[in-house]
Scaffold this motif. Structure first.
Motif, mmCIF file in Angstrom:
data_model
loop_
_atom_site.group_PDB
_atom_site.id
_atom_site.type_symbol
_atom_site.label_atom_id
_atom_site.label_comp_id
_atom_site.label_asym_id
_atom_site.label_seq_id
_atom_site.Cartn_x
_atom_site.Cartn_y
_atom_site.Cartn_z
ATOM 1 N N GLY A 153 -8.655 0.154 14.774
ATOM 2 C CA GLY A 153 -7.673 -0.494 15.630
ATOM 3 C C GLY A 153 -6.466 0.386 15.851
ATOM 4 N N VAL A 154 -5.371 -0.236 16.233
ATOM 5 C CA VAL A 154 -4.162 0.524 16.561
ATOM 6 C C VAL A 154 -2.916 -0.306 16.248
ATOM 7 N N ILE A 155 -1.867 0.385 15.842
ATOM 8 C CA ILE A 155 -0.549 -0.224 15.660
ATOM 9 C C ILE A 155 0.382 0.492 16.633
ATOM 10 N N VAL A 156 1.074 -0.284 17.470
ATOM 11 C CA VAL A 156 1.989 0.281 18.456
ATOM 12 C C VAL A 156 3.377 -0.273 18.195
ATOM 13 N N GLN A 157 4.352 0.625 18.124
ATOM 14 C CA GLN A 157 5.728 0.183 17.945
ATOM 15 C C GLN A 157 6.582 0.796 19.046
ATOM 16 N N THR A 158 7.280 -0.070 19.788
ATOM 17 C CA THR A 158 8.228 0.375 20.796
ATOM 18 C C THR A 158 9.621 0.052 20.279
ATOM 19 N N GLU A 159 10.612 0.274 21.115
ATOM 20 C CA GLU A 159 11.996 0.062 20.690
ATOM 21 C C GLU A 159 12.233 -1.346 20.151
ATOM 22 N N ASN A 160 11.601 -2.347 20.768
ATOM 23 C CA ASN A 160 11.881 -3.721 20.356
ATOM 24 C C ASN A 160 10.640 -4.570 20.142
ATOM 25 N N GLN A 161 9.498 -3.937 19.929
ATOM 26 C CA GLN A 161 8.271 -4.711 19.774
ATOM 27 C C GLN A 161 7.264 -3.941 18.918
ATOM 28 N N THR A 162 6.539 -4.684 18.057
ATOM 29 C CA THR A 162 5.453 -4.102 17.277
ATOM 30 C C THR A 162 4.191 -4.896 17.558
ATOM 31 N N MET A 163 3.135 -4.179 17.889
ATOM 32 C CA MET A 163 1.831 -4.804 18.142
ATOM 33 C C MET A 163 0.863 -4.219 17.113
ATOM 34 N N ASP A 164 0.405 -5.054 16.206
ATOM 35 C CA ASP A 164 -0.471 -4.597 15.132
ATOM 36 C C ASP A 164 -1.878 -5.137 15.350
ATOM 37 N N GLY A 165 -2.760 -4.282 15.808
ATOM 38 C CA GLY A 165 -4.155 -4.647 16.011
ATOM 39 C C GLY A 165 -5.057 -3.898 15.053
ATOM 40 N N SER A 166 -4.508 -3.576 13.884
ATOM 41 C CA SER A 166 -5.292 -2.804 12.916
ATOM 42 C C SER A 166 -6.261 -3.718 12.171
ATOM 43 N N ILE A 167 -7.364 -3.157 11.783
ATOM 44 C CA ILE A 167 -8.372 -3.911 11.021
ATOM 45 C C ILE A 167 -7.815 -4.268 9.644
ATOM 46 N N ALA A 168 -7.035 -3.378 9.064
ATOM 47 C CA ALA A 168 -6.452 -3.651 7.747
ATOM 48 C C ALA A 168 -5.596 -4.920 7.792
ATOM 49 N N THR A 169 -4.811 -5.099 8.844
ATOM 50 C CA THR A 169 -3.977 -6.290 8.980
ATOM 51 C C THR A 169 -4.842 -7.526 9.197
ATOM 52 N N GLN A 170 -5.884 -7.402 9.989
ATOM 53 C CA GLN A 170 -6.785 -8.535 10.234
ATOM 54 C C GLN A 170 -7.480 -8.966 8.940
ATOM 55 N N ILE A 171 -7.896 -8.001 8.144
ATOM 56 C CA ILE A 171 -8.519 -8.310 6.847
ATOM 57 C C ILE A 171 -7.511 -9.024 5.941
ATOM 58 N N GLU A 172 -6.269 -8.552 5.944
ATOM 59 C CA GLU A 172 -5.217 -9.179 5.133
ATOM 60 C C GLU A 172 -4.960 -10.617 5.580
ATOM 61 N N GLN A 173 -4.980 -10.857 6.882
ATOM 62 C CA GLN A 173 -4.775 -12.214 7.399
ATOM 63 C C GLN A 173 -5.916 -13.141 6.972
ATOM 64 N N VAL A 174 -7.142 -12.653 7.039
ATOM 65 C CA VAL A 174 -8.302 -13.446 6.602
ATOM 66 C C VAL A 174 -8.192 -13.730 5.103
ATOM 67 N N ARG A 175 -7.803 -12.729 4.327
ATOM 68 C CA ARG A 175 -7.650 -12.897 2.880
ATOM 69 C C ARG A 175 -6.624 -13.978 2.572
ATOM 70 N N ARG A 176 -5.491 -13.986 3.277
ATOM 71 C CA ARG A 176 -4.465 -15.013 3.068
ATOM 72 C C ARG A 176 -4.981 -16.387 3.424
ATOM 73 N N LEU A 177 -5.740 -16.492 4.493
ATOM 74 C CA LEU A 177 -6.297 -17.794 4.898
ATOM 75 C C LEU A 177 -7.254 -18.318 3.838
ATOM 76 N N LEU A 178 -8.060 -17.431 3.265
ATOM 77 C CA LEU A 178 -9.009 -17.846 2.251
ATOM 78 C C LEU A 178 -8.338 -18.271 0.945
ATOM 79 N N LEU A 179 -7.209 -17.661 0.635
ATOM 80 C CA LEU A 179 -6.492 -17.992 -0.592
ATOM 81 C C LEU A 179 -5.709 -19.298 -0.478
ATOM 82 N N ASN A 180 -5.388 -19.711 0.715
ATOM 83 C CA ASN A 180 -4.569 -20.926 0.915
ATOM 84 C C ASN A 180 -5.418 -22.127 1.130
#
Length: 180
Positions: A153-180
């Protein structure tokens, strides 16, 4: 009353921008100023030497002549005025603010991009086109970094915006959902 660095940079940059824009010298001045900024970035002690007490006035003036060599009249005047008012430590900030105004006028966006692998030319151009459309920009200037830790995936950061489409972040989000 002393003005802070950003206030000074904003005032000088605005005046310079309006002047050269009215004279039709905006692109030339932008090019000159970015080259001048690079001189200061390549020589980090230059601003303090020009504003400090370690050099005589004559030595400072000879350095100024080198900086003003081959410069247009507006850039020469800016360098001299910044020196005369003892604000050489603000010159890079003035140029940065000038560039910000230039980018706004031409709808240019600077983006820091992190990918797991180096982008080839086709993907780089596709990413630029997608970002330009999404951000409403005419041009996107990429600063690329490779970080295998994001997996894909890709992480893009501009002056006032961050777009995180990385697989590592997606895996972390799934992990948090499973733990809650």
């Amino acid at each position: 009353m002393s003005l802070n660095k950003m206030t000074v940079a904003n005032r000088y940059a605005r005046a310079m921008f309006e002047l050269v824009d009215a004279q039709g010298q905006l692109d030339q001045t932008y090019e000159e100023l970015t080259n001048l900024r690079q001189v200061f970035l390549d020589n980090p002690t230059l601003a303090s030497l020009l504003s400090g007490v370690n050099l005589s006035l004559k030595e400072k003036e000879s350095l100024l002549q080198v900086l003003k060599q081959d410069a247009s009249q507006p850039v020469t005047n800016l360098i001299q005025m910044v020196f005369d008012y003892g604000r050489m430590d603000t010159l890079v900030a003035i140029i940065n603010e000038f560039e910000r105004r230039y980018d706004l006028k031409y709808k240019r966006v600077h983006a820091d991009v992190v990918t797991a692998v180096q982008l080839d030319e086709t993907r780089r151009n596709q990413l630029k086109a997608n970002l330009a459309e999404r951000l409403g920009a005419n041009e996107v200037l990429l600063s690329e970094k490779v970080d295998p830790a994001i997996i894909g995936g890709v992480i893009v950061q501009t002056e006032n915006q961050t777009m995180d489409g990385s697989i590592a972040t997606q895996i972390e989000q799934v992990r948090r959902l499973l733990l809650n």
